[in-house]
Design a protein around this motif. Structure first.
Motif, PDB file in Angstrom:
ATOM      1  N   MET A  85       0.855  -1.199   0.000  1.00  0.00           N
ATOM      2  CA  MET A  85       0.000   0.000   0.000  1.00  0.00           C
ATOM      3  C   MET A  85       0.884   1.239   0.000  1.00  0.00           C
ATOM      4  N   GLN A  86       0.548   2.241  -0.807  1.00  0.00           N
ATOM      5  CA  GLN A  86       1.352   3.454  -0.876  1.00  0.00           C
ATOM      6  C   GLN A  86       0.746   4.494   0.059  1.00  0.00           C
ATOM      7  N   LEU A  87       1.616   5.174   0.810  1.00  0.00           N
ATOM      8  CA  LEU A  87       1.125   6.236   1.689  1.00  0.00           C
ATOM      9  C   LEU A  87       1.254   7.575   0.977  1.00  0.00           C
ATOM     10  N   THR A  88       0.250   8.409   1.078  1.00  0.00           N
ATOM     11  CA  THR A  88       0.326   9.741   0.463  1.00  0.00           C
ATOM     12  C   THR A  88       0.312  10.790   1.560  1.00  0.00           C
ATOM     13  N   THR A  89       1.041  11.871   1.324  1.00  0.00           N
ATOM     14  CA  THR A  89       1.000  12.977   2.280  1.00  0.00           C
ATOM     15  C   THR A  89      -0.264  13.784   2.037  1.00  0.00           C
ATOM     16  N   VAL A  90      -0.916  14.148   3.135  1.00  0.00           N
ATOM     17  CA  VAL A  90      -2.169  14.887   3.036  1.00  0.00           C
ATOM     18  C   VAL A  90      -1.877  16.372   3.194  1.00  0.00           C
ATOM     19  N   LEU A  91      -2.505  17.192   2.356  1.00  0.00           N
ATOM     20  CA  LEU A  91      -2.316  18.636   2.451  1.00  0.00           C
ATOM     21  C   LEU A  91      -3.228  19.170   3.531  1.00  0.00           C
ATOM     22  N   SER A 142       3.244   9.784 -11.623  1.00  0.00           N
ATOM     23  CA  SER A 142       3.754   9.588 -10.276  1.00  0.00           C
ATOM     24  C   SER A 142       4.030   8.090 -10.123  1.00  0.00           C
ATOM     25  N   LEU A 143       5.271   7.755  -9.760  1.00  0.00           N
ATOM     26  CA  LEU A 143       5.692   6.344  -9.778  1.00  0.00           C
ATOM     27  C   LEU A 143       5.182   5.607  -8.550  1.00  0.00           C
ATOM     28  N   ARG A 144       4.380   4.581  -8.779  1.00  0.00           N
ATOM     29  CA  ARG A 144       3.904   3.712  -7.699  1.00  0.00           C
ATOM     30  C   ARG A 144       4.437   2.319  -7.999  1.00  0.00           C
ATOM     31  N   GLY A 145       3.822   1.305  -7.463  1.00  0.00           N
ATOM     32  CA  GLY A 145       4.298  -0.050  -7.719  1.00  0.00           C
ATOM     33  C   GLY A 145       5.400  -0.412  -6.747  1.00  0.00           C
ATOM     34  N   CYS A 146       6.164  -1.468  -7.045  1.00  0.00           N
ATOM     35  CA  CYS A 146       7.208  -1.905  -6.137  1.00  0.00           C
ATOM     36  C   CYS A 146       8.463  -2.268  -6.938  1.00  0.00           C
ATOM     37  N   THR A 147       9.442  -2.867  -6.226  1.00  0.00           N
ATOM     38  CA  THR A 147      10.713  -3.166  -6.866  1.00  0.00           C
ATOM     39  C   THR A 147      10.499  -4.051  -8.078  1.00  0.00           C
ATOM     40  N   ASN A 148      11.208  -3.698  -9.180  1.00  0.00           N
ATOM     41  CA  ASN A 148      11.123  -4.444 -10.435  1.00  0.00           C
ATOM     42  C   ASN A 148       9.722  -4.483 -11.014  1.00  0.00           C
ATOM     43  N   ARG A 149       8.838  -3.592 -10.551  1.00  0.00           N
ATOM     44  CA  ARG A 149       7.493  -3.559 -11.107  1.00  0.00           C
ATOM     45  C   ARG A 149       6.993  -2.111 -11.072  1.00  0.00           C
ATOM     46  N   PRO A 150       7.442  -1.273 -12.019  1.00  0.00           N
ATOM     47  CA  PRO A 150       6.962   0.118 -12.001  1.00  0.00           C
ATOM     48  C   PRO A 150       5.525   0.210 -12.459  1.00  0.00           C
ATOM     49  N   ILE A 157      -1.388   8.744 -13.297  1.00  0.00           N
ATOM     50  CA  ILE A 157      -1.435  10.061 -13.930  1.00  0.00           C
ATOM     51  C   ILE A 157      -2.171  10.967 -12.961  1.00  0.00           C
ATOM     52  N   VAL A 158      -1.529  12.034 -12.573  1.00  0.00           N
ATOM     53  CA  VAL A 158      -1.902  12.706 -11.337  1.00  0.00           C
ATOM     54  C   VAL A 158      -1.860  14.226 -11.505  1.00  0.00           C
ATOM     55  N   ILE A 159      -2.776  14.935 -10.796  1.00  0.00           N
ATOM     56  CA  ILE A 159      -2.690  16.402 -10.731  1.00  0.00           C
ATOM     57  C   ILE A 159      -1.965  16.732  -9.431  1.00  0.00           C
ATOM     58  N   ALA A 160      -0.879  17.481  -9.524  1.00  0.00           N
ATOM     59  CA  ALA A 160      -0.098  17.819  -8.333  1.00  0.00           C
ATOM     60  C   ALA A 160       0.477  19.224  -8.490  1.00  0.00           C
ATOM     61  N   PRO A 161       0.786  19.924  -7.375  1.00  0.00           N
ATOM     62  CA  PRO A 161       1.474  21.219  -7.499  1.00  0.00           C
ATOM     63  C   PRO A 161       2.867  21.004  -8.055  1.00  0.00           C
ATOM     64  N   ALA A 186       6.103  20.327  -5.978  1.00  0.00           N
ATOM     65  CA  ALA A 186       6.097  19.197  -5.047  1.00  0.00           C
ATOM     66  C   ALA A 186       6.894  18.045  -5.621  1.00  0.00           C
ATOM     67  N   GLY A 187       7.291  17.114  -4.729  1.00  0.00           N
ATOM     68  CA  GLY A 187       8.007  15.923  -5.163  1.00  0.00           C
ATOM     69  C   GLY A 187       7.129  15.062  -6.052  1.00  0.00           C
ATOM     70  N   ARG A 188       7.766  14.118  -6.751  1.00  0.00           N
ATOM     71  CA  ARG A 188       7.062  13.322  -7.751  1.00  0.00           C
ATOM     72  C   ARG A 188       5.877  12.577  -7.156  1.00  0.00           C
ATOM     73  N   ASP A 189       6.070  11.998  -5.936  1.00  0.00           N
ATOM     74  CA  ASP A 189       5.019  11.177  -5.356  1.00  0.00           C
ATOM     75  C   ASP A 189       4.290  11.862  -4.209  1.00  0.00           C
ATOM     76  N   LYS A 190       4.619  13.158  -3.995  1.00  0.00           N
ATOM     77  CA  LYS A 190       4.087  13.816  -2.802  1.00  0.00           C
ATOM     78  C   LYS A 190       2.980  14.790  -3.161  1.00  0.00           C
ATOM     79  N   GLU A 191       2.092  15.045  -2.203  1.00  0.00           N
ATOM     80  CA  GLU A 191       1.101  16.127  -2.293  1.00  0.00           C
ATOM     81  C   GLU A 191       0.240  16.036  -3.537  1.00  0.00           C
ATOM     82  N   VAL A 192      -0.254  14.833  -3.809  1.00  0.00           N
ATOM     83  CA  VAL A 192      -1.109  14.630  -4.981  1.00  0.00           C
ATOM     84  C   VAL A 192      -2.471  15.240  -4.698  1.00  0.00           C
ATOM     85  N   MET A 193      -2.983  16.049  -5.646  1.00  0.00           N
ATOM     86  CA  MET A 193      -4.297  16.668  -5.459  1.00  0.00           C
ATOM     87  C   MET A 193      -5.407  15.749  -5.945  1.00  0.00           C
TER      88      MET A 193
END
Lengths: 211, 136
Positions: free
Chosen positions: B1-7, B25-33, B37-41, B44-51
């Motif tokens: 499960m991926q954790l997202t930062t909440v604004l 925004s890259l999710r998935g796990c090792t050897n499995r990207p 497709i995400v709206i973000a500021p 912000a970092g690639r996987d952070k603060e997704v709107m």
């Protein structure tokens, strides 16, 4: 100039560098760190010139015009989306406003009515309760006054009793008038207190009166 | 499960007015990207603060040699209207899907891949011939 020493205290994995013995508790690593920004280029790189990225002239020519067309088209598409969104918003707001106002009015009057009914009910309850409390208060006052009177009466009686007792006792007082008689009576009537009392209440007189 | 930062709070208020990107925004796990497709500021970092998430992209080809993409066109329309910028890769995907015009880099990439494939095939053929001649 001098490389920084960084010590790693805990070694959980196998030894990586060939020179370190297996049993060493601390492994020292020489860490160079980042160069300071005022420092000059290294001598081996002093005359380094970067080769520019190779650009295919055909691709470049194609992309120049293609990007311009693309940007124009995308701009047009975005404007279209914006217009659609605005039109939709306008339509939604226009249709909803009248209906919403009517609903809000209805809700408002309904709540006002509810409030009024509730207030009326509470008012009636309060009136009843207050009447009952007034009656109770009158009753309590009456009882208190009765008790007070009774207490006063008792007090008076006790005082009178005391006065009466004193009056009775004053008849046997020895004043300057009676003193001669009292002395003579006392002298002529000797009392002997030299007695003992046993458990059954029998007085045992053994010691005779002396003088 | 991926954790997202909440604004939350002041940060959310700051991010509200800034530039937004439509990007992967890259999710998935090792050897499995696997990409969302995400709206973000934008800063912000690639996987952070997704709107908001607006689609997916699977870069690993499936049993039929397809790379699957999903898109939420309604929300994409809204965000493009409000001024979110898609990145190059996302723009190419949208162009191939027909939502936006075809990106100029798509035919260029296709050409480059084709050329590389031809060269690889030629090289393999030459090596095959050489090995045959060597044997003889």
């Amino acid at each position: 100039m001098f490389p920084r020493l960084q010590g790693i205290l805990c070694r959980l994995g196998p030894v990586q560098s060939p020179g370190t013995p297996a049993a060493a508790p601390v492994v020292l690593q020489f860490v160079r760190g980042r160069k300071k920004r005022g420092m000059p280029r290294a001598p081996s790189k002093a005359n380094y010139v970067r080769k520019p990225t190779p650009i295919d002239p055909e691709e470049h020519a194609f992309l120049n015009t293609a990007y311009q067309h693309y940007k124009t088209e995308v701009r047009a598409v975005k404007t279209l989306f914006l217009e659609e969104y605005r039109a939709r918003k306008r339509q939604e707001e226009g249709a909803d406003t009248a209906m919403r106002e009517q609903q809000e009015d209805e809700e408002h009057f309904r709540l006002i009515e509810l409030n009024r009914a509730e207030n009326e009910r509470m008012h009636q309850e309060r009136l009843v309760r207050e009447q009952k409390q007034a009656l109770e208060r009158v009753q309590a006052d009456l009882e208190l006054s009765i008790e007070k009177e009774q207490k006063e009466q008792e007090m008076l009686e006790r005082m009178n009793e005391l006065v009466r007792q004193e009056k009775e006792a004053s008849k046997r007082f020895i004043t300057m008038d009676n003193i001669e008689e009292a002395i003579e009576a006392a002298l002529s009537d000797p009392k002997n207190y030299n007695f003992a009392v046993d458990k059954n209440g029998n007085i045992v007189q053994k010691t005779p009166f002396a003088g | 499960m991926q954790l997202t930062t909440v604004l939350l709070g002041w940060r959310a208020y700051q991010r509200r007015g800034g530039p937004k990107s439509i990007r992967l925004s890259l999710r998935g796990c090792t050897n499995r990207p696997f990409f969302h497709i995400v709206i973000a500021p934008t800063p912000a970092g690639r996987d952070k603060e997704v709107m908001e998430q607006v689609g997916t992209y699977d870069p690993m080809p499936n049993d039929f040699n397809e790379k699957l993409v999903s898109l939420n066109y309604e929300r994409l329309k809204y965000w493009l209207a409000v001024g979110a910028t898609p990145t190059k890769h996302v723009a190419q995907l949208l162009g191939l899907a027909g939502f936006l015009p075809l990106h100029p880099m798509s035919p260029i990439r296709a050409q480059r891949n084709r050329r590389k494939a031809e060269e690889a095939a030629q090289k393999a053929a030459q090596e095959g011939e050489e090995s045959n001649t060597e044997g003889v």
